[in-house]
Design an enzyme around this catalytic site. Structure first.
Site, PDB file in Angstrom:
ATOM      1  N   THR A 161       0.812  -1.218   0.000  1.00 30.02           N
ATOM      2  CA  THR A 161       0.000   0.000   0.000  1.00 30.02           C
ATOM      3  C   THR A 161       0.845   1.268   0.000  1.00 30.02           C
ATOM      4  O   THR A 161       0.416   2.297  -0.521  1.00 30.02           O
ATOM      5  CB  THR A 161      -0.941   0.020   1.218  1.00 30.02           C
ATOM      6  OG1 THR A 161      -0.169  -0.148   2.412  1.00 30.02           O
ATOM      7  CG2 THR A 161      -1.970  -1.093   1.129  1.00 30.02           C
ATOM      8  N   CYS A 162       2.053   1.200   0.570  1.00 28.42           N
ATOM      9  CA  CYS A 162       2.887   2.402   0.610  1.00 28.42           C
ATOM     10  C   CYS A 162       3.329   2.822  -0.784  1.00 28.42           C
ATOM     11  O   CYS A 162       3.655   3.994  -1.022  1.00 28.42           O
ATOM     12  CB  CYS A 162       4.106   2.179   1.499  1.00 28.42           C
ATOM     13  SG  CYS A 162       5.111   0.762   1.020  1.00 28.42           S
TER      14      CYS A 162
END
Length: 375
Positions: free
Chosen positions: A341-342
């Site tokens: 997700t980063c």
């Protein structure tokens, strides 16, 4: 999502999860999550508010001494105010779906009976129907003739007000006493009942929470600066776009790498699936891949880092094709997609069919929310 927990006592809820219920041995896992209409999982310990979050009312008589529940709730609102102000200042999105009524309060607007529909459709509709009876009573009284029988004959969906068995407690919150005594509601005091319910719901019952929120917000920057925005614009800035993407523009705003191109069969299937997602499934997919249920203002085109789809190689032992060149589609069907997700990074196995990919995506989206694993 931490600010949406039922145990914090911050928000009204349309869910039965925050109400006492019978516990059945062996059902613990079932109670942890429930599925919505789109098949994506919803945590049972989170406030469910389809129209957006709005403060739950607390009686003015509730003690706010240090350590009490209302004291903690007030401090949570102070913290939310600081977090929201910092998010706006830094241009970050929050996973906090607030109601339009809450945004109106932020802008210093007063709420009334008709605003209750913005966060509780059932209560708002009922109060408006009861208010219509009050207006009818006033009209009959204004005619000057003897209308006692006509007034007594006023009914709510075929039932007299007395037979509704209402008392002067706030609907849904039996500990919130609107008026001392054992008086029941009838056609003659119905107007007073409605007025007290509205006051408790959008004014007196939430005033301490909103004051704490504003105080926390002002610690970052002056909340009066928001006056230039409408409630809809504030929601857009804080939570991003409600409409996430259009199917025709997906390929223009996604990067394909490490084994995939825009013409790869798996990518063609993925784009078709994303284009067919319901709005709820779009939000769940966005939450799964980016960590937020909405995209920033500007949509996929301005997402940074850019949404990237790469090929995920099979983890099964028998993942080689007969010629030894790589994993087979059948072995890929055993794997689930994973994300970083980063980096807005989706690792997608080359599934054999679109149907298999759809099932695996929905399962990963549903069961992978909130997990943190190495992939």
């Amino acid at each position: 999502m931490i600010f949406r927990k039922i145990t914090l006592g911050m928000w009204r809820s349309n869910s039965a999860a925050d109400k006492p219920s019978m516990e059945i041995d062996g059902d613990d896992d079932k109670n942890e999550k429930s599925n919505n209409e789109s098949g994506t999982a919803v945590s049972a310990d989170l406030v469910q508010a389809p129209l957006g979050l709005f403060p739950r009312p607390w009686p003015p008589t509730a003690s706010a001494s240090e350590g009490s529940q209302i004291y903690k709730t007030i401090e949570y609102f102070r913290l939310v105010g600081r977090v929201m102000a910092k998010a706006l200042q830094d241009g970050r999105l929050l996973d906090l779906p607030l109601s339009m009524a809450f945004y109106k309060l932020l802008l210093g607007q007063e709420l009334d009976l008709y605003d209750i529909l913005l966060f509780d459709a059932e209560l708002g509709k009922t109060l408006q129907e009861l208010h219509a009876l009050v207006c009818r009573k006033h009209y009959l009284e204004s005619t000057g003739s003897d209308n006692h029988e006509a007034i007594a004959d006023l009914h709510f969906h075929g039932t007299t007000i007395e037979d509704l068995c209402l008392d002067f407690t706030l609907p849904g919150y039996p500990d919130y006493i609107l008026k001392p005594g054992d008086e029941t509601v009838d056609i003659n005091n119905l107007e007073e009942f409605i007025s007290l319910v509205v006051d408790a719901t959008v004014k007196t019952g939430i005033i301490r929470q909103m004051e704490a929120f504003r105080a926390g917000f002002n610690q970052v920057f002056d909340i009066s600066s928001l006056q230039i925005f409408t409630p809809q614009e504030l929601d857009y800035l804080l939570c991003g776009r409600r409409e996430l993407w259009e199917p025709d523009t997906l390929v223009d705003h996604i990067k394909f790498d490490h084994g995939y191109t825009a013409k790869s069969p798996a990518i063609v299937n993925l784009l078709e699936i994303m284009g067919e997602f319901t709005p709820e499934q779009q939000r769940a997919f966005c939450q799964f891949v980016t960590g937020a249920p909405r995209l920033p203002p500007g949509g996929l085109a301005v997402l940074n880092p850019k949404l990237t789809i790469v090929r995920k190689h099979s983890s099964s032992a028998g993942n080689a094709m007969p010629n030894g060149t790589g994993p087979s589609a059948e072995s890929a069907d055993d794997d689930l997609p994973s994300v970083m997700t980063c980096a807005n990074y989706l690792k997608l196995p080359p599934y054999s069919t679109k149907e298999v990919m759809y099932k695996k995506l929905l399962y990963a989206i549903s069961e992978g929310q909130g997990s943190f694993d190495l992939s």
